[in-house]
Write an enzyme that holds these catalytic residues in place. Structure first.
Site, PDB file in Angstrom:
ATOM      1  N   LYS A  43       0.833  -1.200   0.000  1.00  0.00           N
ATOM      2  CA  LYS A  43       0.000   0.000   0.000  1.00  0.00           C
ATOM      3  C   LYS A  43       0.868   1.251   0.000  1.00  0.00           C
ATOM      4  O   LYS A  43       0.659   2.158  -0.805  1.00  0.00           O
ATOM      5  CB  LYS A  43      -0.897  -0.036   1.236  1.00  0.00           C
ATOM      6  CG  LYS A  43      -2.139   0.790   1.134  1.00  0.00           C
ATOM      7  CD  LYS A  43      -3.012   0.604   2.386  1.00  0.00           C
ATOM      8  CE  LYS A  43      -3.804  -0.690   2.350  1.00  0.00           C
ATOM      9  NZ  LYS A  43      -4.447  -0.987   3.646  1.00  0.00           N
ATOM     10  N   ARG A 112      -3.487   3.182   8.331  1.00  0.00           N
ATOM     11  CA  ARG A 112      -3.742   1.999   7.506  1.00  0.00           C
ATOM     12  C   ARG A 112      -2.562   1.044   7.559  1.00  0.00           C
ATOM     13  O   ARG A 112      -1.431   1.442   7.369  1.00  0.00           O
ATOM     14  CB  ARG A 112      -3.945   2.419   6.036  1.00  0.00           C
ATOM     15  CG  ARG A 112      -4.748   3.670   5.866  1.00  0.00           C
ATOM     16  CD  ARG A 112      -4.723   4.182   4.417  1.00  0.00           C
ATOM     17  NE  ARG A 112      -5.358   3.276   3.488  1.00  0.00           N
ATOM     18  CZ  ARG A 112      -5.374   3.465   2.174  1.00  0.00           C
ATOM     19  NH1 ARG A 112      -4.757   4.510   1.653  1.00  0.00           N
ATOM     20  NH2 ARG A 112      -5.977   2.595   1.393  1.00  0.00           N
ATOM     21  N   GLY A 121      -8.446  -7.837   4.497  1.00  0.00           N
ATOM     22  CA  GLY A 121      -9.206  -7.883   5.740  1.00  0.00           C
ATOM     23  C   GLY A 121      -8.452  -8.381   6.946  1.00  0.00           C
ATOM     24  O   GLY A 121      -9.023  -8.585   8.002  1.00  0.00           O
ATOM     25  N   MET A 123      -5.812  -6.974   8.572  1.00  0.00           N
ATOM     26  CA  MET A 123      -5.471  -5.981   9.578  1.00  0.00           C
ATOM     27  C   MET A 123      -6.319  -4.756   9.321  1.00  0.00           C
ATOM     28  O   MET A 123      -6.571  -4.395   8.190  1.00  0.00           O
ATOM     29  CB  MET A 123      -3.991  -5.665   9.498  1.00  0.00           C
ATOM     30  CG  MET A 123      -3.161  -6.805  10.052  1.00  0.00           C
ATOM     31  SD  MET A 123      -1.434  -6.529   9.855  1.00  0.00           S
ATOM     32  CE  MET A 123      -1.288  -6.631   8.107  1.00  0.00           C
ATOM     33  N   ARG A 356      -2.950  -1.559  -6.682  1.00  0.00           N
ATOM     34  CA  ARG A 356      -2.065  -2.727  -6.576  1.00  0.00           C
ATOM     35  C   ARG A 356      -2.411  -3.681  -7.711  1.00  0.00           C
ATOM     36  O   ARG A 356      -3.491  -3.574  -8.304  1.00  0.00           O
ATOM     37  CB  ARG A 356      -2.245  -3.431  -5.236  1.00  0.00           C
ATOM     38  CG  ARG A 356      -3.653  -3.939  -5.046  1.00  0.00           C
ATOM     39  CD  ARG A 356      -3.847  -4.571  -3.692  1.00  0.00           C
ATOM     40  NE  ARG A 356      -5.268  -4.769  -3.460  1.00  0.00           N
ATOM     41  CZ  ARG A 356      -5.837  -4.847  -2.267  1.00  0.00           C
ATOM     42  NH1 ARG A 356      -5.130  -4.737  -1.189  1.00  0.00           N
ATOM     43  NH2 ARG A 356      -7.129  -5.032  -2.157  1.00  0.00           N
ATOM     44  N   HIS A 476     -15.303  -9.514   1.007  1.00  0.00           N
ATOM     45  CA  HIS A 476     -14.346 -10.448   1.605  1.00  0.00           C
ATOM     46  C   HIS A 476     -14.467 -11.834   0.983  1.00  0.00           C
ATOM     47  O   HIS A 476     -13.480 -12.443   0.556  1.00  0.00           O
ATOM     48  CB  HIS A 476     -14.590 -10.509   3.115  1.00  0.00           C
ATOM     49  CG  HIS A 476     -13.700 -11.475   3.822  1.00  0.00           C
ATOM     50  ND1 HIS A 476     -14.099 -12.753   4.126  1.00  0.00           N
ATOM     51  CD2 HIS A 476     -12.420 -11.372   4.237  1.00  0.00           C
ATOM     52  CE1 HIS A 476     -13.105 -13.376   4.728  1.00  0.00           C
ATOM     53  NE2 HIS A 476     -12.075 -12.559   4.819  1.00  0.00           N
ATOM     54  N   SER A 793      13.498 -43.349  -8.717  1.00  0.00           N
ATOM     55  CA  SER A 793      12.350 -42.469  -8.555  1.00  0.00           C
ATOM     56  C   SER A 793      12.220 -42.219  -7.069  1.00  0.00           C
ATOM     57  O   SER A 793      12.059 -43.157  -6.290  1.00  0.00           O
ATOM     58  CB  SER A 793      11.095 -43.142  -9.106  1.00  0.00           C
ATOM     59  OG  SER A 793       9.983 -42.331  -8.821  1.00  0.00           O
ATOM     60  N   CYS A 860       8.199 -39.115  -7.453  1.00  0.00           N
ATOM     61  CA  CYS A 860       6.811 -39.520  -7.683  1.00  0.00           C
ATOM     62  C   CYS A 860       5.961 -39.331  -6.433  1.00  0.00           C
ATOM     63  O   CYS A 860       4.945 -39.958  -6.276  1.00  0.00           O
ATOM     64  CB  CYS A 860       6.757 -40.964  -8.163  1.00  0.00           C
ATOM     65  SG  CYS A 860       7.356 -42.138  -6.942  1.00  0.00           S
ATOM     66  N   TYR A 880      12.517 -35.885 -14.437  1.00  0.00           N
ATOM     67  CA  TYR A 880      11.062 -35.706 -14.477  1.00  0.00           C
ATOM     68  C   TYR A 880      10.469 -35.624 -13.077  1.00  0.00           C
ATOM     69  O   TYR A 880      11.120 -35.977 -12.087  1.00  0.00           O
ATOM     70  CB  TYR A 880      10.389 -36.859 -15.237  1.00  0.00           C
ATOM     71  CG  TYR A 880      10.436 -38.195 -14.519  1.00  0.00           C
ATOM     72  CD1 TYR A 880       9.414 -38.548 -13.628  1.00  0.00           C
ATOM     73  CD2 TYR A 880      11.475 -39.092 -14.721  1.00  0.00           C
ATOM     74  CE1 TYR A 880       9.466 -39.763 -12.952  1.00  0.00           C
ATOM     75  CE2 TYR A 880      11.530 -40.301 -14.055  1.00  0.00           C
ATOM     76  CZ  TYR A 880      10.514 -40.633 -13.172  1.00  0.00           C
ATOM     77  OH  TYR A 880      10.551 -41.818 -12.497  1.00  0.00           O
TER      78      TYR A 880
HETATM   79  P1  ADP Z   1      -7.763  -2.489   3.414  1.00  0.00           P
HETATM   80  O1  ADP Z   1      -6.385  -3.002   3.433  1.00  0.00           O
HETATM   81  O2  ADP Z   1      -8.673  -3.253   4.287  1.00  0.00           O
HETATM   82  O3  ADP Z   1      -8.274  -2.222   2.059  1.00  0.00           O
HETATM   83  P2  ADP Z   1      -7.372   0.342   3.613  1.00  0.00           P
HETATM   84  O4  ADP Z   1      -6.280   0.911   4.416  1.00  0.00           O
HETATM   85  O5  ADP Z   1      -7.192   0.352   2.157  1.00  0.00           O
HETATM   86  O6  ADP Z   1      -7.688  -1.087   4.171  1.00  0.00           O
HETATM   87  O7  ADP Z   1      -8.631   1.196   4.026  1.00  0.00           O
HETATM   88  C1  ADP Z   1      -9.916   0.778   4.258  1.00  0.00           C
HETATM   89  C2  ADP Z   1     -10.877   1.722   3.570  1.00  0.00           C
HETATM   90  O8  ADP Z   1     -10.705   3.062   4.036  1.00  0.00           O
HETATM   91  C3  ADP Z   1     -10.694   1.762   2.086  1.00  0.00           C
HETATM   92  O9  ADP Z   1     -11.951   1.823   1.460  1.00  0.00           O
HETATM   93  C4  ADP Z   1      -9.927   3.037   1.863  1.00  0.00           C
HETATM   94  O10 ADP Z   1     -10.153   3.562   0.596  1.00  0.00           O
HETATM   95  C5  ADP Z   1     -10.470   3.935   2.961  1.00  0.00           C
HETATM   96  N1  ADP Z   1      -9.480   4.945   3.347  1.00  0.00           N
HETATM   97  C6  ADP Z   1      -8.238   4.718   3.801  1.00  0.00           C
HETATM   98  N2  ADP Z   1      -7.580   5.854   4.031  1.00  0.00           N
HETATM   99  C7  ADP Z   1      -8.413   6.845   3.689  1.00  0.00           C
HETATM  100  C8  ADP Z   1      -8.294   8.279   3.675  1.00  0.00           C
HETATM  101  N3  ADP Z   1      -7.173   8.887   4.050  1.00  0.00           N
HETATM  102  N4  ADP Z   1      -9.363   8.963   3.277  1.00  0.00           N
HETATM  103  C9  ADP Z   1     -10.494   8.351   2.911  1.00  0.00           C
HETATM  104  N5  ADP Z   1     -10.670   7.032   2.889  1.00  0.00           N
HETATM  105  C10 ADP Z   1      -9.638   6.272   3.276  1.00  0.00           C
HETATM  106 MG    MG Z   2      -7.584  -1.076   0.709  1.00  0.00          MG
HETATM  107 MG    MG Z   3      -8.420  -3.896   6.293  1.00  0.00          MG
END
Ligand code: ADP
Ligand code: MG
Ligand code: MG
Length: 912
Positions: A43, A112, A121, A123, A356, A476, A793, A860, A880
């Site tokens: 990220k 983040r 999902g 962290m 990404r 998710h 083998s 094998c 192989y």
């Molecule tokens: P994940 O790894 O779970 O996607 P993110 O860090 O990308 O977590 O963030 C979760 C949500 O919060 C995402 O929808 C992201 O776009 C939003 N978000 C994160 N940082 C900001 C920010 N600075 N302003 C507005 N929305 C944010």
């Molecule tokens: Mg995200």
């Molecule tokens: Mg998350």
């Protein structure tokens, strides 16, 4: 020689530049860049790269992964990190002309997490950090929307409460739902400022009650606590579990991104969304994604409101839509890969929050690879690495049999991950695990939920398919199942799923746990009842194109393990270049054969044994004829009898019960005598450790007539098909040898029989006699064994058992502890242990080839279908690998990639 006069302590005192823990981005440039994923996480690297490309990214800074590793080592953050963080925050405040959580225009930030590999999902992110009782009022004033300000504040307390203070989410949800009910609000948005203010007050009480402290009002304290919680979350169970199943190292650590907030919940000209530059399920060239107006962050993925397809944005906000398309196609060209992006619109202005390389299905990966080559974006060589070998499994996923059965479509959802799954409904992850049972006797279950959360992952792992009533293509459930290559339908809105009551309602119909349904992840249909499934066919033109690019690099041959002709046919269809393991004992278990096998085992004299073997001979011959015909022109390795004989007799306990029952009910029964004799034989054959007992070549040495019969069946079959013009290449394989003498003994029997058969039939065929290497001793004396054996083998399953001294059938009692404590990184039965077992394989290969330069060597075991193990086999120069028919495609690609990275001098280059 230099003699330093400087005292030791002075040397250490030489000032070194402190580690750069923080990388700033904003104001048009970033200190980091897209290549720095190790330090900045995916990220952070993406945010830096986008900033450098002058894209609209809210400014901020990334605390690099070294800080997390330090935190893991020492349990705290060094003052230097705090110092650098405060400095960066000051810089951000100056750039924004705001102060964190202070003043009449307070700065708010998101905190983040972001590791090198995306962990959906795993962290949690905290938004709106910096809000407190004062700044919320300032925000309300400034935005002219108290509703917005209090909505943001209640979100902060909720996220901070659950992520940092570890208060169960449900505590907040209850308060929120009760408030909605009280105000008769249908949607979250229907709550007004006053109601939200009440929610905030109640949330604070929840915090006080559970955390035994007040919600922190000091913005810096919020920031420090949030940062440390992100570091801690690297070690939570969900994160660990995800890393384990995806083979991600526990040592990497996560980065923390602190970023100025932009608000998608500022009203009807604001919104938030996620998307892909191509369709991640099919690979088609289409802009793909979903969004919600007047919403913040997680609303889209959490499935609280069902999001709108992104194409709608063109209608709602054409200018923003155009800009988004332009930016994302630029990103795709820049990264030369499909992008998965997040954006927020604040009062008509677009901001990019993440980009990404997107996860995709195997079919999509192949199609995207081909399209990108056509578009001139990547070369064919690069395309080879755009598909993970395991993903090819997608081409082999079953489809529903539409013709045979009546189709009653209950609902239609989004086709999140392709394939078909037929199974019994379960409503919780725990129920899924319970009902699905152990891996080798798995009962198919469909995990049905309103939506899935990271807590469900163990259930998703065992389920045949996943069905949710809410959520979109980026929910998710969708993201995780695509990674697993598992059938999934999401957002089937016509289903009312109540996990609590254990039921799923569709119109007037009610389904409960244990009811059968069929799910089609390719079309999104949910179908009543138990349909049949059709095996997939790998005959797909895109797959052929793709494999034709990869295959010319491959030097390692790929064979299949197949015991019976239908498996051999399957294996050929998947491109197997021979059979690496044909286990003859499987042929003996058939109901028409086992009686003869038992007679043979019961025989007291060689004469009686030979008589029984004579009956088995034509049956074996027939099987071999079938397999040789299918494998026309390709080698077939046939292993002589391997398992201990007791496996062919009834179980001791069952016999004892049967005898006892007869004795009590029909003591005169003539059957009794026979049963008692069988029991006696079973007891004679009983061994304390049958895996290390009278099995393998030891059987053939005690009873050479067994080897004789099998050799005869093989050569008679070979001669017979050769006479019809089929090219046969039999390789007779002696199991479990540990000495040269064992090999010499059995090879002599085989060669003698071959000569006899050739003389009788007046026809010769080419053949080889070799051995399986499954014992450390065999590897140690491989040079001697190779004087008798024409090929090796490696039976890597048994070799792993005997090298580690682990029983494969019992390892699961302690393997989880081993992995948990980092004693083993992976299950050595799934991924070849290069250090130990691999060293034996390499050593034995080298030694064997010293004695016999043209020794043919392969493996094998189960490892033959595991990409990492295949890569290792390529590297040490085996001829192989042999794997189950369904792994053949995967092994072919893995072997091609291993060779191509040698040749092209590229580092795997796979998309992760
Ligand atoms: P994940 O790894 O779970 O996607 P993110 O860090 O990308 O977590 O963030 C979760 C949500 O919060 C995402 O929808 C992201 O776009 C939003 N978000 C994160 N940082 C900001 C920010 N600075 N302003 C507005 N929305 C944010
Ligand atoms: Mg995200
Ligand atoms: Mg998350």
């Amino acid at each position: 020689m230099s003699t330093s006069t400087m005292p030791q302590d002075k040397i250490h005192a030489v000032p070194s530049t402190p580690t750069q823990y923080i990388y700033f981005f904003g104001g048009g440039k970033a200190e980091g860049n897209g290549k720095m994923k190790d330090a900045l996480g995916g990220k952070g690297a993406g945010l830096a790269e986008m900033t450098n490309a002058a894209l609209p990214v809210p400014p901020g800074f990334t605390i690099q992964t070294e800080a997390c590793r330090e935190y893991m080592r020492s349990g705290k953050v060094s003052p230097e990190i705090d110092r650098q963080m405060d400095e960066a925050m000051h810089r951000l405040e100056t750039l924004q002309g705001q102060h964190l959580g202070r003043g009449d225009n307070p700065l708010l930030v998101s905190v983040r997490s972001g590791a090198k590999f995306s962990m959906p999902g795993m962290m949690d992110t905290i938004l709106n950090l910096g809000l407190n009782d004062q700044s919320v009022a300032a925000l309300a004033e400034r935005s002219k929307s108290a509703r917005f300000a209090y909505d943001s504040y209640r979100r902060l307390i909720q996220m901070f409460g659950s992520v940092v203070l570890e208060i169960p989410k449900s505590e907040f949800e209850e308060v929120f739902d009760a408030k909605k009910k009280q105000k008769k609000a249908k949607l979250d948005m229907d709550l007004d400022a006053k109601a939200l203010q009440e929610v905030v007050a109640e949330y604070k009480k929840v915090v006080k009650k559970h955390a035994k402290r007040d919600f922190p009002q000091d913005p810096r304290e919020q920031l420090v606590m949030a940062r440390d919680a992100v570091f801690q979350s690297w070690e939570n169970d969900r994160a660990k579990y995800y890393r384990r199943i995806n083979n991600i190292s526990d040592d990497l650590g996560t980065a923390v991104n602190v970023q100025a907030m932009v608000f998608g919940n500022l009203g009807e000209t604001s919104g938030t969304g996620v998307g892909f530059t191509r369709n991640p399920a099919t690979g088609d060239r289409e802009f793909y994604g979903e969004f919600l107006m007047n919403a913040q962050g997680e609303d889209v993925v959490a499935g609280i409101r069902t999001p709108v397809p992104i194409l709608e944005l063109e209608r709602v906000m054409p200018k923003v839509y155009g800009e988004l398309r332009e930016i994302t196609s630029r990103l795709e060209k820049h990264y030369k890969d499909m992008q998965d992006f997040e954006f927020t619109i604040q009062e008509g202005r677009l901001y990019m929050l993440q980009t990404r390389n997107g996860k995709r299905t195997g079919r999509a990966a192949v199609r995207i690879g081909i399209h990108m080559v056509e578009e001139g974006l990547i070369t064919k060589e690069e395309a080879i690495f755009r598909v993970e070998p395991n993903q090819l499994y997608d081409f082999l996923v079953p489809r529903l049999d539409e013709k045979a059965s009546k189709i009653e479509v209950l609902a239609k959802g989004l086709p999140a991950s392709p394939g078909a799954a037929v199974g019994q409904i379960v409503f919780s992850a725990d129920a899924a695990v319970k009902k699905a049972g152990p891996a080798d006797k798995r009962v198919p279950v469909i995990l049905v939920r309103a939506e899935t959360t990271p807590e469900d992952i163990h259930g998703m792992q065992v389920a045949a398919g996943i069905l949710t009533s809410r959520g979109g293509m980026t929910s998710h459930a969708a993201v995780v199942t695509r990674g697993m290559g598992k059938c999934c339908v999401v957002g089937a809105g016509d289903l009312a799923v109540s996990e609590k009551d254990g039921e799923m309602r569709v119109g007037k119909q009610v389904f409960r746990e244990g009811d059968w349904i069929s799910v089609d992840g390719t079309t999104g249909r949910v179908i009543k009842g138990k349909l049949n499934t059709l095996a997939a066919s790998p005959d797909n033109s895109e797959l052929r194109t793709f494999m034709a690019w990869a295959e010319p690099f491959r030097t390692l041959r790929v064979r299949a393990n197949a015991d019976i002709p239908p498996d051999a046919i399957q294996a050929r269809a998947f491109g197997a270049e021979g059979i690496g393991l044909c286990r003859t004992e499987h042929m003996f278990f058939a109901t028409d054969r086992i009686p003869h096998m038992r007679t043979m085992i019961m025989a007291r004299t060689e004469k009686d044994r030979r008589a029984a073997l004579k009956r088995l001979l034509p049956m074996q011959r027939k099987d071999f004829i079938g397999i040789f015909r299918v494998m026309d022109g390709f080698p077939v390795t046939i292993r002589t009898l391997d398992p201990p004989l007791h496996e062919f007799l009834p179980r001791r306990e069952e016999l004892m019960v049967e005898i006892a029952v007869l004795e009590a009910t029909k003591p005169k029964s003539p059957k009794l005598k026979g049963l008692r004799t069988v029991l006696q034989r079973v007891e004679e054959l009983h061994e304390f450790n049958p895996m290390l007992g009278h099995r393998g070549c030891r059987l053939g040495i005690s009873y050479p007539e067994i080897t004789e019969m099998q050799a005869r069946a093989i050569f008679e079959a070979a001669v017979a098909v050769a006479q019809d013009g089929v090219k046969v290449l039999p390789e007779v394989m002696i199991p479990l040898t540990g000495t040269r003498q064992e090999m010499a003994n059995q090879a002599a029997v085989v060669r003698r029989v071959a000569d006899e058969v050739f003389a009788e039939k007046k026809k010769r065929v080419e053949y080889m006699v070799g051995t399986m290497i499954e014992l450390p001793r065999a590897a140690l004396v491989a040079d001697e064994i190779a004087q008798e054996a024409e090929f090796f083998s490696f039976g890597t399953n048994d070799l792993t058992q005997t090298t580690f001294g682990f029983s494969r059938d019992d390892i699961n009692k302690f393997l989880p502890d081993y992995i948990e404590q980092g004693i083993l990184k992976q299950d050595p039965f799934a991924v070849l242990d290069r250090e130990g077992v691999g060293q034996l394989v390499k050593m034995a290969t080298d030694k064997g080839r010293k004695s016999r330069s043209n020794l043919k060597v392969g493996i094998c075991g189960e490892h033959g279908g595991d990409p990492s193990s295949v890569e290792f086999c390529h590297q040490i120069g085996l001829n192989y690998v042999s794997c189950s028919p369904f792994r053949v495609l995967t092994a072919r690609l893995a072997a091609a990639q291993a060779a191509a990275s040698d040749k092209l001098k590229v580092e795997g280059g796979r998309t992760k």
